[in-house]
Design a protein around this motif. Structure first.
Motif, PDB file in Angstrom:
ATOM      1  N   GLY A  25       0.826  -1.311  -0.050  1.00  0.00           N
ATOM      2  CA  GLY A  25       0.113  -0.102  -0.095  1.00  0.00           C
ATOM      3  C   GLY A  25       0.739   1.196  -0.107  1.00  0.00           C
ATOM      4  O   GLY A  25       0.664   2.167  -0.667  1.00  0.00           O
ATOM      5  N   ILE A  26       2.066   1.302   0.821  1.00  0.00           N
ATOM      6  CA  ILE A  26       2.730   2.547   0.927  1.00  0.00           C
ATOM      7  C   ILE A  26       3.506   2.606  -0.605  1.00  0.00           C
ATOM      8  O   ILE A  26       3.622   3.744  -1.002  1.00  0.00           O
ATOM      9  N   TYR A  29       0.999   3.963  -2.931  1.00  0.00           N
ATOM     10  CA  TYR A  29       1.051   5.477  -2.826  1.00  0.00           C
ATOM     11  C   TYR A  29       2.203   6.359  -3.080  1.00  0.00           C
ATOM     12  O   TYR A  29       1.839   7.309  -3.805  1.00  0.00           O
ATOM     13  N   ASP A  32       2.162   6.928  -7.111  1.00  0.00           N
ATOM     14  CA  ASP A  32       1.217   7.873  -7.550  1.00  0.00           C
ATOM     15  C   ASP A  32       1.683   9.104  -6.893  1.00  0.00           C
ATOM     16  O   ASP A  32       1.268  10.194  -7.905  1.00  0.00           O
ATOM     17  N   PHE A  33       2.080   9.382  -5.740  1.00  0.00           N
ATOM     18  CA  PHE A  33       2.613  10.572  -5.354  1.00  0.00           C
ATOM     19  C   PHE A  33       3.520  11.201  -6.097  1.00  0.00           C
ATOM     20  O   PHE A  33       3.680  12.337  -6.951  1.00  0.00           O
ATOM     21  N   ILE A  39      -4.659  11.021  -5.387  1.00  0.00           N
ATOM     22  CA  ILE A  39      -4.608  10.187  -4.307  1.00  0.00           C
ATOM     23  C   ILE A  39      -6.054   9.654  -3.864  1.00  0.00           C
ATOM     24  O   ILE A  39      -6.776  10.539  -3.478  1.00  0.00           O
ATOM     25  N   TRP A  41      -7.587   7.142  -1.379  1.00  0.00           N
ATOM     26  CA  TRP A  41      -7.288   6.310  -0.168  1.00  0.00           C
ATOM     27  C   TRP A  41      -8.003   4.914  -0.185  1.00  0.00           C
ATOM     28  O   TRP A  41      -7.223   3.875   0.299  1.00  0.00           O
ATOM     29  N   ARG A  43      -8.343   3.200  -2.787  1.00  0.00           N
ATOM     30  CA  ARG A  43      -7.463   2.121  -3.473  1.00  0.00           C
ATOM     31  C   ARG A  43      -6.387   1.447  -2.768  1.00  0.00           C
ATOM     32  O   ARG A  43      -6.011   0.367  -2.882  1.00  0.00           O
ATOM     33  N   TYR A  44      -5.724   2.419  -1.844  1.00  0.00           N
ATOM     34  CA  TYR A  44      -4.492   1.904  -1.163  1.00  0.00           C
ATOM     35  C   TYR A  44      -5.040   0.973  -0.086  1.00  0.00           C
ATOM     36  O   TYR A  44      -4.355  -0.193  -0.042  1.00  0.00           O
TER      37      TYR A  44
END
Length: 66
Positions: A25-26, A29, A32-33, A39, A41, A43-44
């Motif tokens: 998940g990180i 994230y 994508d960042f 962003i 959330w 989805r993560y």
């Protein structure tokens, strides 16, 4: 050389699933960042839960050398 399979403990599988889901998940994230994508959330969280569950199921056996 013969390989021996053993069942992992439930505690070990749960910890492995949580850690692998959290890392996935990180990583998603951060991907994508840095690509400046929106962003989302949910989805993560969805990705982390299901990847963690899949990893815990997939690695239920521990393979060792006999």
């Amino acid at each position: 050389m013969k390989l021996k399979t053993e069942k992992n403990t439930l505690k070990g599988r749960v910890i492995f699933g949580i850690v692998s889901g959290f890392v996935n998940g990180i990583a998603l994230y951060l991907w994508d960042f840095f690509k400046e994508e929106p962003i989302i959330w949910e989805r993560y969280i969805f990705q982390a839960v299901f990847v963690g569950l899949f990893m815990a199921i997939a690695f239920r056996n521990k393979i060792t050398k006999a």
